[in-house]
Scaffold this active site. Structure first.
Site, PDB file in Angstrom:
ATOM      1  N   SER A   2       0.831  -1.196   0.000  1.00  0.00           N
ATOM      2  CA  SER A   2       0.000   0.000   0.000  1.00  0.00           C
ATOM      3  C   SER A   2       0.868   1.250   0.000  1.00  0.00           C
ATOM      4  O   SER A   2       2.046   1.215   0.364  1.00  0.00           O
ATOM      5  CB  SER A   2      -0.919  -0.003   1.223  1.00  0.00           C
ATOM      6  OG  SER A   2      -0.155   0.046   2.416  1.00  0.00           O
ATOM      7  N   GLN A   3       0.277   2.377  -0.388  1.00  0.00           N
ATOM      8  CA  GLN A   3       1.012   3.639  -0.416  1.00  0.00           C
ATOM      9  C   GLN A   3       1.394   4.079   0.989  1.00  0.00           C
ATOM     10  O   GLN A   3       2.476   4.631   1.200  1.00  0.00           O
ATOM     11  CB  GLN A   3       0.172   4.721  -1.092  1.00  0.00           C
ATOM     12  CG  GLN A   3       0.892   6.043  -1.261  1.00  0.00           C
ATOM     13  CD  GLN A   3       2.124   5.923  -2.133  1.00  0.00           C
ATOM     14  OE1 GLN A   3       2.108   5.253  -3.144  1.00  0.00           O
ATOM     15  NE2 GLN A   3       3.208   6.562  -1.727  1.00  0.00           N
TER      16      GLN A   3
END
EC number: 3.1.-.-
Length: 632
Positions: A294-295
């Site tokens: 994920s970012q």
């Protein structure tokens, strides 16, 4: 209960007969719970728990009577006293405390001589350990002094606990292993049952995660309740999230009737029978292509990026969380009635999406994980997961473990302990451990202080050589592990020799893995100057100043941002094109209009042939007059 199944039960079981919420009466009555010991051997369990509890309570009462006796005698240490003061003083001694602890753990009582000998031996071992590990930091020494000032009896208590634990390990290991008899002790995620409808070497298995703490103690009773008329409207919840994909469903324990359904390529009849009362799936762009993760995880690991793509992924992560919590809120009436809530989330942040709301509590015992691996969250994957959970499995009977493994387990551990005691660590190995710890933590000032205190230079060889053959120096280790800041400090401040090679003939520069570490070496070369060493032997690239490195990084970041923006534009254009095609398909091709004649053509058509010829002559005459005017 399905009466037709009960009447048609035969010696062979089909997959459709093994649905745990719709078992036939004959099969349900034939299930016999299997119990195992620590070696995975089947054990017939007798119901003697009540007698054992009565016996234990009687022993406790006897023990209490002994404690409250008026006789001036210690029933634990087996010692008599001439006065009450002597008895009270005895109760405050370490000797009495040791015997009380040993008695509670079922160990033999020590005599005064045995107690003194054990304490002296433990003191000797402790002092040797302290001498061998003499390179203790000042902060650790101060902490140990403060701890001893706070509690002067702490050290003696630690000795006693160590002695007791060693005796327990030697005397109680085999007893603990042999006493662990339970139907839960299967060394697998299943509980096993026997049935007369199976072969001798086969068992029926059901996942432990389907039971709560109370029903897990009596699985037969739980299965009977699940198949009774008292539980007709039971439901469970299934949720999966990962990689920006989400799938959720509320599943009824009552199957659909699929008799006469056609077989599908991607879905079996058993999966078609899954009865979803509600289901929802959606996807958002939260992970970078070919990178994964994920970012938010990337931001925590490498710092917050300022590209357009990263901003879009952060927004989508927040939107995904909002969407999921909205689904939970909409399904709150269902979730309050669910028997089980299965959640598959790859990381802690995804799990918090489900518990950081008013619908589900973190401590809810209904919340469980899928006891097997799953694929990308989809409705079909939810059906497959529910079929995996809700059907009994016919498996081979577990094979018992070899007896030698259990008997020799303690002997092997004792031999390892003896070997460790004999093999005392060298001073250089202790120093290496401290250096590696400081490098990993990025504590440059403490590292410099440690090297000065122990009179070590920057080219100190890490020990043992067998472990650090590829990274023999601090500079090699920092380069291989990607420690750009420590590599710069080791070269610029500590003046490590960058020409040293490992056993494969590689310098520290040759072990670097990313541009950041390479730039750190090049900045150090720029700071130290060309006269510092023979830079050709180090293999380090051309010297660069910090300003030049910053300029390179900015250009690289600009290129990445440009690529991300182009990718986003392409995705937006593709989405618009897709939307336009969808609208065109929805509207249809439409009807084409026929050719409509002009007003002049309509006027000519209304004239007769003679009138039309006269009109044409007049038009030609006017045209000729116009040409004559222009000419003259």
């Amino acid at each position: 209960m399905n009466s037709q199944k009960a009447s048609k039960m035969t010696g062979s079981l089909k997959k459709n007969d093994l649905y745990i919420f719709d078992l036939s009466e004959q099969l349900l009555n034939s299930l016999k719970l299997m119990s195992f010991d620590s070696t995975l051997r089947e054990v017939e369990v007798e119901k003697t728990s009540d007698n054992d509890r009565n016996k234990e309570s009687g022993d406790l009462q006897i023990a209490r009577k002994k404690v409250t006796s008026n006789v001036m005698r210690c029933s634990v240490c087996q010692m008599s006293f001439d006065s009450r003061n002597e008895q009270k003083a005895h109760y405050q001694t370490d000797y009495h405390l040791m015997n009380v602890k040993r008695n509670l753990r079922g160990l033999d009582i020590l005599s005064v001589e045995e107690f003194d000998a054990l304490i002296s031996k433990e003191h000797g071992i402790k002092s040797e350990d302290e001498n061998s590990g003499g390179e203790q930091t000042s902060s650790d020494h101060e902490e140990s002094e403060e701890a001893s000032d706070r509690d002067p009896d702490l050290q003696t208590n630690n000795y006693m606990e160590t002695i007791i634990e060693n005796d327990l390990q030697k005397l109680g290991f085999q007893k603990d292993e042999s006493d662990a008899i339970s139907h839960i002790n299967t060394q697998s995620p299943y509980i096993y049952f026997k049935s007369k409808y199976l072969q001798k070497n086969e068992v029926l298995a059901i996942y432990k995660s389907l039971f709560n703490k109370r029903s897990l103690s009596n699985p037969n009773e739980a299965l009977t309740f699940w198949n009774s008329q008292e539980n007709p409207m039971a439901i469970s919840a299934l949720f999966m999230v990962g990689g920006g994909h989400f799938a959720g469903a509320i599943v009824s324990h009552q199957r659909l009737n699929v008799k006469g359904n056609a077989h599908k390529k991607d879905e079996t009849l058993i999966e078609q029978a899954v009865n979803f009362l509600e289901h929802k799936t959606f996807h958002r762009y939260t992970t970078r292509r070919k990178q994964g993760g994920s970012q938010s995880a990337m931001d925590n690991a490498k710092g917050k990026a300022n590209s357009a793509g990263s901003a879009l992924r952060r927004y989508n992560e927040s939107a995904l969380k909002t969407d999921i919590q909205g689904v939970l809120k909409d399904w709150e009436p269902y979730l309050s009635k669910c028997d089980n809530i299965f959640i598959r989330a790859r990381n802690v942040s995804d799990k918090k999406i489900f518990t950081d709301n008013t619908v589900l509590n973190k401590g809810d015992e209904r919340i469980k994980s899928f006891p097997f691996t799953t694929n990308r969250p989809t409705v079909l994957e939810l059906k497959k997961a529910w079929c995996e959970l809700s059907y009994l499995k016919i498996l081979p009977k577990p094979e018992p473990l070899a007896v030698k493994e259990t008997v020799q387990k303690l002997e092997v551990s004792n031999k390892k302990d003896e070997f460790k005691e004999k093999q005392e660590p060298l001073l250089e190995e202790i120093q290496t451990e401290e250096i590696i710890s400081l490098l990993k933590k990025g504590r440059a000032p403490l590292l410099i202080s440690f090297l000065k205190k122990n009179k070590l230079d920057g080219n100190f060889r890490l020990k043992p050589e067998s472990k650090y053959s590829l990274t023999p120096t601090m500079l090699h280790y920092a380069s291989q592990q990607g420690m750009k800041q420590m590599a710069l400090i080791l070269l610029s401040n500590i003046k490590c020799d960058p020409t040293i090679k490992n056993r494969l003939g590689r310098t520290a520069w040759d072990l670097n893995r990313n541009d950041d570490v390479r730039h750190a070496f090049q900045i150090a070369r720029y700071n130290l100057g060309e006269s510092f060493t023979n830079w050709d032997e180090t293999h380090i690239g051309q010297p660069l100043s910090r300003e030049q490195v910053d300029e390179i990084n900015e250009k690289k970041k600009a290129i990445e941002n440009e690529k991300a923006e182009k990718l986003i534009k392409l995705e937006l254009e593709a989405a618009k094109e897709k939307q336009r095609f969808a609208k065109d398909a929805e509207r249809g091709p439409g009807k084409k209009l026929t050719n409509i004649p002009s007003i002049q053509q309509q006027n000519l058509n209304s004239l007769t042939d003679e009138q039309r010829r006269r009109l044409m002559r007049e038009q030609r005459a006017r045209a000729a007059e116009e040409r004559m005017k222009k000419k003259y």
